[in-house]
Write a protein that holds these residues in place. Structure first.
Motif, mmCIF file in Angstrom:
data_model
loop_
_atom_site.group_PDB
_atom_site.id
_atom_site.type_symbol
_atom_site.label_atom_id
_atom_site.label_comp_id
_atom_site.label_asym_id
_atom_site.label_seq_id
_atom_site.Cartn_x
_atom_site.Cartn_y
_atom_site.Cartn_z
ATOM 1 N N GLN A 166 0.842 -1.182 0.000
ATOM 2 C CA GLN A 166 0.000 0.000 0.000
ATOM 3 C C GLN A 166 0.885 1.242 0.000
ATOM 4 O O GLN A 166 1.947 1.249 0.604
ATOM 5 C CB GLN A 166 -0.910 0.014 1.238
ATOM 6 N N TYR A 167 0.430 2.264 -0.672
ATOM 7 C CA TYR A 167 1.190 3.508 -0.742
ATOM 8 C C TYR A 167 0.403 4.568 0.024
ATOM 9 O O TYR A 167 -0.681 4.955 -0.386
ATOM 10 C CB TYR A 167 1.398 3.933 -2.194
ATOM 11 N N TRP A 168 0.955 5.008 1.137
ATOM 12 C CA TRP A 168 0.274 5.931 2.028
ATOM 13 C C TRP A 168 0.817 7.347 1.867
ATOM 14 O O TRP A 168 2.011 7.544 1.673
ATOM 15 C CB TRP A 168 0.493 5.513 3.485
ATOM 16 N N LEU A 169 -0.076 8.333 1.973
ATOM 17 C CA LEU A 169 0.363 9.720 1.909
ATOM 18 C C LEU A 169 0.192 10.386 3.265
ATOM 19 O O LEU A 169 -0.933 10.485 3.762
ATOM 20 C CB LEU A 169 -0.439 10.505 0.869
ATOM 21 N N PRO A 170 1.289 10.834 3.873
ATOM 22 C CA PRO A 170 1.175 11.548 5.145
ATOM 23 C C PRO A 170 0.195 12.711 5.061
ATOM 24 O O PRO A 170 -0.501 13.010 6.025
ATOM 25 C CB PRO A 170 2.594 12.058 5.408
ATOM 26 N N ALA A 171 0.127 13.345 3.907
ATOM 27 C CA ALA A 171 -0.764 14.488 3.747
ATOM 28 C C ALA A 171 -2.221 14.093 3.972
ATOM 29 O O ALA A 171 -3.039 14.903 4.390
ATOM 30 C CB ALA A 171 -0.610 15.102 2.369
ATOM 31 N N LEU A 172 -2.528 12.826 3.701
ATOM 32 C CA LEU A 172 -3.909 12.386 3.813
ATOM 33 C C LEU A 172 -4.145 11.568 5.079
ATOM 34 O O LEU A 172 -5.231 11.042 5.289
ATOM 35 C CB LEU A 172 -4.289 11.537 2.590
#
Lengths: 258, 174
Positions: A233-239
């Motif tokens: 999974q590719y997670w975005l800290p911004a989200l």
């Protein structure tokens, strides 16, 4: 016998008549100008009165600002036009947005280390309000959007990416094209995205999906989670919703590059 | 007082060693911080690598993520480079964790000594670390090896002298 209307005399007379008309014309024009000038002065005074009366209002109420902006748009005036000018100076709206722009930059810089330069409008709003304290004026998301547009126009590397009904504010000039943007929009729902989800939703080839995800990793906008069930999974800290109210820790502050 | 976990702790990718170099740097820095503050909170002075894998620090059951042994080794290596960790064996299975360096401990101990007007007194190591008088102090419970190093640091500074007292070691403060 003399014929009327012809001859040197007639020409001279004609010339004189023309000259008189011209003079009259310029007199007329002068009149008009004088009158217009007077009107303009009156208009200017009215406007000054309006500005001073409503300057407070402009600073205090986001509702008023929205209406004001809409009114200006209708008559074709941009109160935030850059550079010195009649309108920005007259109406003093520029100050408010300029200061807001500075605040926005500060918030984005402080968090860039954490989210790679991408932040939701919600989080930005939350932090700007927090930074302004209890007695500060109310700032709406509409205000933020306008201030960011100004920053963008001034070439500060700012941009806005529409996602799920709101925006992601980009404060670092990372090269994000349409492919990247659309993947970000997909990731907005859960805060992360997978190759399968991209292929399913966007009907892309695997390579294209991986290329985009690699780019997001490279730009520091996404982190890889290889322990997820099924596939990475590719997670975005911004989200990452849990980050919304978390202050920058002293360690993070120390790690910030100047 | 319960331990406050940093935001990264609940961020699943935090437990995967990041492929991007810059991101990895941030990740490792955050891990080092976390390990040190956790050890400080629990007053842990040594760590066993195999045990550590099951400790809540490296194993977040709530989000079902844990740091692999390889990754833990990478974090420990970072800590070693920063001077906060020392291996106790060649196999790198146990280590000393120095969330406070010996010099810093020395300073705290000396502050307590001078504050209580006990300069020129003699203490056994036991009295210092485990005596009733020091119960409220941060250095209470300090393990011998660390206590000794701290006193050695003070000795180098000329603020103390390690002496032999009965069968053990003691210290005199100046």
């Amino acid at each position: 016998m003399h014929r009327r209307g012809v001859g040197a005399g007639a020409i001279a007379k004609k010339k004189l008549a023309e000259a008189k008309y011209k003079e009259r014309g310029s007199v007329l024009a002068e009149d008009q100008i004088a009158q217009m000038s007077k009107q303009l002065d009156t208009f200017k005074t009215h406007l000054e009165e309006f500005a001073s009366k409503h300057k407070q209002e402009i600073r205090k109420s986001s509702q008023f600002r929205v209406q004001f902006q809409e009114m200006c748009a209708t008559i074709g005036v941009d109160p935030l036009a850059s550079g010195k000018g009649f309108w920005p100076e007259m109406l003093g709206v520029g100050d408010f947005y300029y200061e807001l722009g500075v605040q926005i930059i500060e918030v984005c810089l402080a968090l860039k280390h954490r989210n790679g330069g991408l932040i939701t409008l919600d989080e930005l709003h939350h932090r700007v309000l927090k930074g302004r304290g209890k007695f500060a004026q109310d700032v709406s998301q509409d205000d933020l959007v306008r201030a960011i547009k100004k920053l963008k126009a001034m070439g500060n590397g700012f941009g806005m990416i529409p996602v799920g009904g709101t925006y992601l504010v980009q404060s670092v000039p990372a090269e994000l094209n349409m492919d990247h943007t659309v993947v970000l929009q997909l990731a907005e729902k859960k805060g992360y995205v997978t190759v399968s989800e991209i292929r399913e939703s966007l009907k892309w080839e695997k390579e294209r999906a991986c290329h985009v995800l690699d780019h997001l990793l490279k730009e520091g906008l996404a982190w890889l989670d290889s322990q997820a069930a099924g596939e990475p999974q590719y997670w975005l800290p911004a989200l990452f919703s849990e980050l919304l109210s978390q202050d920058v820790t002293p360690e993070e502050a120390n790690q910030m590059t100047p | 007082m319960s331990f406050e976990w940093p935001w990264q702790y609940n961020f699943p990718p935090f437990f995967t060693l990041q492929p991007n170099v810059d991101t990895r740097q941030k990740q490792l820095a955050a891990w080092c911080s976390l390990v040190l503050s956790y050890c400080r909170h629990r007053k842990l002075y040594t760590l066993d690598v195999l045990e550590a894998q099951e400790s809540p620090v490296f194993n977040n059951k709530k989000i079902e993520r844990k740091l692999s042994v390889e990754a833990i080794q990478v974090v420990f290596e970072e800590l070693r480079k920063k001077g906060n960790l020392e291996w106790l064996d060649k196999n790198k299975s146990r280590c000393l964790i120095m969330w406070r360096r010996p010099e810093e401990w020395g300073k705290l101990i000396y502050q307590w000594v001078s504050k209580n007007g006990m300069v020129n007194s003699v203490f056994t190591l036991y009295e210092l670390a485990n005596g009733d008088d020091t119960e409220k102090e941060e250095f209470h419970g300090l393990e011998d090896w660390m206590l000794l190093r701290s006193l050695q640091a003070l000795q180098t500074d000329g603020k103390a002298e390690i002496i032999t007292v009965d069968d053990g070691k003691g210290v005199k403060f100046f």
